[in-house]
Design an enzyme around this catalytic site. Structure first.
Site, short mmCIF file in Angstrom:
data_model
loop_
_atom_site.label_atom_id
_atom_site.label_comp_id
_atom_site.label_asym_id
_atom_site.label_seq_id
_atom_site.Cartn_x
_atom_site.Cartn_y
_atom_site.Cartn_z
N HIS A 94 30.82 27.16 31.44
CA HIS A 94 31.24 28.55 31.67
C HIS A 94 32.59 28.56 32.36
O HIS A 94 32.69 28.31 33.56
CB HIS A 94 30.22 29.32 32.50
CG HIS A 94 30.52 30.80 32.58
ND1 HIS A 94 29.89 31.73 31.78
CD2 HIS A 94 31.40 31.49 33.34
CE1 HIS A 94 30.37 32.94 32.06
NE2 HIS A 94 31.29 32.82 33.00
N TYR A 144 40.74 45.13 35.05
CA TYR A 144 41.50 44.34 36.01
C TYR A 144 42.62 43.62 35.28
O TYR A 144 42.54 43.38 34.07
CB TYR A 144 40.59 43.33 36.74
CG TYR A 144 39.97 42.28 35.85
CD1 TYR A 144 40.62 41.07 35.60
CD2 TYR A 144 38.71 42.47 35.26
CE1 TYR A 144 40.05 40.09 34.77
CE2 TYR A 144 38.14 41.51 34.44
CZ TYR A 144 38.82 40.33 34.21
OH TYR A 144 38.26 39.37 33.39
N THR A 188 36.78 39.51 30.04
CA THR A 188 36.79 40.94 29.75
C THR A 188 38.20 41.52 29.79
O THR A 188 38.47 42.54 29.15
CB THR A 188 35.90 41.71 30.75
OG1 THR A 188 36.31 41.42 32.09
CG2 THR A 188 34.44 41.32 30.58
N ARG A 216 29.33 37.58 23.70
CA ARG A 216 28.92 37.98 25.04
C ARG A 216 28.80 39.49 25.11
O ARG A 216 29.70 40.22 24.69
CB ARG A 216 29.95 37.51 26.07
CG ARG A 216 29.49 37.63 27.52
CD ARG A 216 30.63 37.35 28.47
NE ARG A 216 30.17 36.99 29.81
CZ ARG A 216 30.91 37.11 30.90
NH1 ARG A 216 32.15 37.54 30.81
NH2 ARG A 216 30.43 36.76 32.09
N ARG A 276 31.12 47.70 36.58
CA ARG A 276 32.44 47.66 37.21
C ARG A 276 33.44 46.87 36.38
O ARG A 276 34.65 46.91 36.64
CB ARG A 276 32.34 47.07 38.62
CG ARG A 276 31.80 45.68 38.68
CD ARG A 276 31.54 45.18 40.09
NE ARG A 276 30.67 44.02 40.07
CZ ARG A 276 31.04 42.80 39.72
NH1 ARG A 276 32.28 42.58 39.34
NH2 ARG A 276 30.19 41.80 39.76
N TYR A 312 25.41 39.37 30.50
CA TYR A 312 25.82 39.40 31.91
C TYR A 312 25.40 40.74 32.48
O TYR A 312 25.78 41.79 31.95
CB TYR A 312 27.33 39.21 32.01
CG TYR A 312 27.87 39.03 33.42
CD1 TYR A 312 27.10 38.44 34.42
CD2 TYR A 312 29.16 39.42 33.74
CE1 TYR A 312 27.60 38.25 35.70
CE2 TYR A 312 29.68 39.23 35.02
CZ TYR A 312 28.89 38.65 35.99
OH TYR A 312 29.40 38.47 37.26
N ASP A 354 33.09 28.56 36.22
CA ASP A 354 33.59 29.94 36.18
C ASP A 354 35.09 30.00 36.48
O ASP A 354 35.61 31.06 36.79
CB ASP A 354 32.83 30.86 37.14
CG ASP A 354 33.08 32.35 36.84
OD1 ASP A 354 33.21 32.70 35.67
OD2 ASP A 354 33.16 33.14 37.80
N ASN A 361 38.06 38.15 39.71
CA ASN A 361 37.58 39.24 40.58
C ASN A 361 36.88 38.77 41.85
O ASN A 361 36.02 39.47 42.39
CB ASN A 361 36.64 40.17 39.79
CG ASN A 361 37.35 40.89 38.68
OD1 ASN A 361 38.26 41.68 38.92
ND2 ASN A 361 36.98 40.59 37.44
#
Length: 299
Positions: free
Chosen positions: A37, A55, A83, A130, A136, A163, A256, A261
């Site tokens: 990931h 973001y 995203t 995904r 948020r 997620y 990750d 964020n």
């Protein structure tokens, strides 16, 4: 005169950049280990960030990701569409093509995606889509929207990555358990680690895996879940360890990177690797978590 380079995107004012010089982990991953990931961001001038993004990150391209992979002692990556790029998978595809057989991908697609685009993604190394339900980060769609996508990817044998926040599992239970594909849950379903491992909230997630053998979990992101924080993220250990020992054939791990964020601190990726033997205590569990499981799922 030099060439003037105009930056198209300005990262968020409160954005925390990834650690440019992580420590060398003490734990040596087994041969063939997979970081299952991670992400690439841009660079924005080449692969623009999506207009609908919530973001704007720092640039974090494939060269930095591959250098980190080698430094930490991993052989392969599974790169998950970020995203901030929406359903524009060009940065992901570029990274996959550069990595060759050493990477696989998880894309984001719209329900209007065509067969030719899906085949192009598959040929590049994409093996799933995904669905993000964290409000948020995205605006979730009706279930029918996701089912149309599942119908489109069925012929490719792709998986679905989901997620969500722990508090939303009850609401989403029927949808998740109805999916006909392999389902991989990001970051243990984001448990509230201030609550007990044997409490009703986390045990609902455990029951999800116990009752549905097509559902897997990533035991990643202690830095995102911990209330105690670094260096040890000690409060996350019991949750991840419980899943690794209860479902050793259906767990995955990833860095990750580049840690989108994060608001309070930016983790040291070497320390994250040193988290692994605390949740997978034996060589056998480590091999399943880092090699056997991701290779079976993605390669």
């Amino acid at each position: 005169m030099g060439t003037l380079v105009t930056r198209t995107f300005r990262k968020d004012a409160d954005w925390l950049d990834f650690d440019p010089a992580p420590s060398k982990p003490r734990f040596v991953p087994p041969a063939g280990a997979v970081d299952a990931h991670c992400h690439v961001f841009g660079p924005g001038e080449v692969f623009p960030y999506a207009p609908e993004r919530k973001y704007t990150p720092c640039d974090a391209g494939k060269e930095r990701l591959f250098a980190l992979r080698d430094f930490l002692g991993f052989e392969r990556n599974v790169i998950v569409q970020a995203t901030c790029h929406g359903a524009d998978n060009r940065a992901l595809v570029d990274a996959l093509r550069a990595a060759g057989a050493r990477a696989r991908g998880i894309a984001t697609v719209r329900d209007s995606v065509g067969d030719a685009e899906l085949q192009e993604l598959h040929d590049a190394g994409v093996r799933g889509v995904r669905f993000n339900f964290v409000r948020r980060l995205v605006d979730p769609k009706p279930d029918a929207y996701y089912r149309r996508i599942i119908d489109r990817i069925a012929a490719l044998g792709w998986q679905v990555v989901v997620y969500f926040e722990a508090a939303d599992l009850e609401e989403r239970w029927d949808f998740f358990t109805s999916l006909p594909t392999t389902v991989v849950v990001d970051h243990m379903g984001r448990p509230d680690v201030s609550k007990p491992v044997d409490g009703p909230e986390f045990q609902r997630f455990v029951r999800l895996l116990a009752e549905h053998d097509n559902i897997w979990s990533k035991v990643s992101c202690p830095e995102r879940l911990s209330r105690l924080g670094p260096p040890g993220y000690d409060d996350v250990v019991p949750f991840a360890k419980h899943l690794v020992e209860r479902f050793p054939e259906r767990v995955l791990w990833g860095t990750d990177w580049p840690h989108p964020n994060m608001k309070q601190h930016m983790p040291d990726d070497g320390m994250l690797v040193d988290f692994i033997p605390r949740i997978a205590a034996t060589a056998e569990l480590q091999r399943k978590l880092l090699v056997d499981n991701p290779m079976r799922l993605y390669w």
